[in-house]
Design an enzyme around this catalytic site. Structure first.
Site, PDB file in Angstrom:
ATOM      1  N   GLY A  22      44.787  64.419 -27.991  1.00  0.00           N
ATOM      2  CA  GLY A  22      44.682  63.808 -29.315  1.00  0.00           C
ATOM      3  C   GLY A  22      45.982  63.173 -29.733  1.00  0.00           C
ATOM      4  O   GLY A  22      46.898  63.019 -28.917  1.00  0.00           O
ATOM      5  N   ASN A  23      46.066  62.789 -30.993  1.00  0.00           N
ATOM      6  CA  ASN A  23      47.320  62.237 -31.512  1.00  0.00           C
ATOM      7  C   ASN A  23      47.484  62.654 -32.965  1.00  0.00           C
ATOM      8  O   ASN A  23      46.625  63.330 -33.527  1.00  0.00           O
ATOM      9  CB  ASN A  23      47.345  60.718 -31.329  1.00  0.00           C
ATOM     10  N   ARG A  24      48.586  62.249 -33.581  1.00  0.00           N
ATOM     11  CA  ARG A  24      48.944  62.781 -34.901  1.00  0.00           C
ATOM     12  C   ARG A  24      48.302  62.059 -36.083  1.00  0.00           C
ATOM     13  O   ARG A  24      48.633  62.343 -37.226  1.00  0.00           O
ATOM     14  CB  ARG A  24      50.458  62.717 -35.081  1.00  0.00           C
TER      15      ARG A  24
END
Ligand code: CTP
Length: 405
Positions: A215-217
């Site tokens: 995932g990412n932020r």
């Protein structure tokens, strides 16, 4: 560079808040405060029963407008006509079952019901009552009558009722009601009225196995702000998001997805009759080459884990249509050059660039510092703005692009 402050979403609007005798009347105090925070001027009309739950004095301290409950006040004998005449919206919250019956049959026996009779402004009602009273055939028939006359409703919600039982009848929370007010008043006069806007938000999650993902932020906040601002300007808004949206996004059609592939499918479906795509989502460029059906166990004999990745398609570049395409460029260096290259490569009409190393403009915050590029004029660098105000500036450009077509 100075940028004119964005007007608050309800600036210049006058809302008459009619409060009737339900225990939920206490919520009307917070509601009045939030409406004024949103820029509206609020007048409050209380029934005698409402005033027992939420006294006039409390409303006086949170709003700028008139607070009244006496329909026989010799100093203001025409108040019910006056309140209704100057209103952009009559909001009755909470509305009891008895109030609904009076509204449906045209009874004017309090400042609230008299104002409803006297006004030509749109009417929004937030019912609040016991679930059996709500289900009652008389109440349902009254709702039907009012709907047929063009009255709008928000709620009621499912939840804990005054009786202690759970059921359908709770007044919607104030932030949801404010969302409904903004959707309604925006629709009447916004410059995106009649336009269909599709927004993507959040970071995609690419499954490794049933419990793990890449995932990412991205928090989704910029996408939510865009959806909210487009809704406030009258657009019919469709949001495809990896994150659950806040309750204030009332009136926006939401589809929650996880992976880039799910996002692509949802966007393709929703873009069929769209005028605008705003791609605020952080789409993973790569996904695991394989997704395991079972949880991968720790390998006792291996010191590490080589995870093979496969490239995801570029969603915005691959979604074709005559809609205005707006992309984002989150960069850590060479902001303008990188954004300009993405604008060209992805065939965009507008790109919103931001430097994610800037602590005031990074992931998860409520502010952003953006630069707008359309490949024609000079890049337009905006100062630090709330994400909502930044979204409004993006939509100013979108409205201008739509007007050119
Ligand atoms: N985007 C997309 N599909 C992808 C990757 C990105 O639609 N697979 C969109 C994003 O939603 C954004 C724009 O393209 O609107 C730019 O995204 P960004 O991640 O900055 O660009 P990339 O093309 O992924 O380039 P890089 O990661 O190398 O900076």
């Amino acid at each position: 560079m100075t940028v004119p402050a964005q007007p608050a979403p309800l600036a210049g609007k006058r809302v008459v808040l009619g409060v009737t005798g339900s225990i939920a009347a206490y919520k009307a105090i917070d509601l009045a405060r939030r409406l004024e925070e949103g820029g509206a001027t609020v007048d409050v009309a209380l029934t005698a029963n409402a005033a027992r739950f939420a006294p006039a004095l409390t409303f006086h301290s949170v709003i700028r407008g008139t607070v009244a409950s006496d329909m026989f006040d010799a100093a203001a004998p025409e108040l019910h006509v006056e309140l209704g005449r100057r209103a952009d919206l009559l909001l009755i919250a909470p509305a009891t079952a008895t109030t609904l019956a009076k509204l449906a049959s045209g009874v004017g026996d309090s400042l609230v019901t008299l104002t409803a009779l006297a006004t030509t402004a749109p009417v929004l009602v937030a019912p609040a009552m016991d679930s059996r009273m709500y289900a009652n055939a008389a109440t349902q028939a009254n709702l039907e009558t009012l709907r047929a006359r063009g009255v709008s409703f928000v709620g009621p919600d499912e939840g804990r009722l005054a009786s202690g039982e759970r059921g359908l009848g709770r007044m919607s929370e104030p932030e949801v009601v404010v969302g409904a007010v903004r959707a309604l008043i925006g629709r009447a006069g916004g410059d995106l009225r009649g336009r269909r806007v599709v927004v993507s938000a959040g970071g995609t999650r690419e499954a490794i196995d049933p419990v793990r993902f890449l995932g990412n932020r991205s928090s989704g906040k910029m996408g939510f702000a865009l959806a909210e601002a487009a809704r406030d300007r009258g657009a019919a808004v469709s949001l495809v998001s990896t994150q659950a949206p806040p309750p204030a996004l009332y009136g926006v059609s939401v589809e929650e997805v996880e992976s880039a592939e799910e996002m692509r499918e949802a966007l393709a479906r929703r873009l069929r009759d769209a005028d605008v795509l705003v791609m605020a989502a952080a789409v993973a460029d790569y996904r695991p080459a394989e997704t395991a059906a079972r949880k991968r166990k720790k390998q006792e004999d291996a010191a590490g884990w080589d995870l093979a990745l496969q490239e995801n398609p570029d969603l915005i570049a691959g979604l074709d249509g005559s809609f205005v395409k707006v992309g984002f460029a989150a960069e850590t260096d060479d902001l303008i050059a990188n954004a300009a290259a993405k604008l060209r490569k992805k065939g965009l009409d507008l790109i919103v660039a931001n430097d994610v190393t800037d602590p005031e403009a990074g992931f998860g915050g409520d502010t952003n510092r953006i630069v707008l590029l359309d490949g024609r004029g000079e890049p337009e660098a905006l100062p630090l703005l709330s994400k909502y105000d930044a979204a409004q500036r993006v939509l100013d450009r979108v409205a201008a692009l739509l007007a050119e077509r």
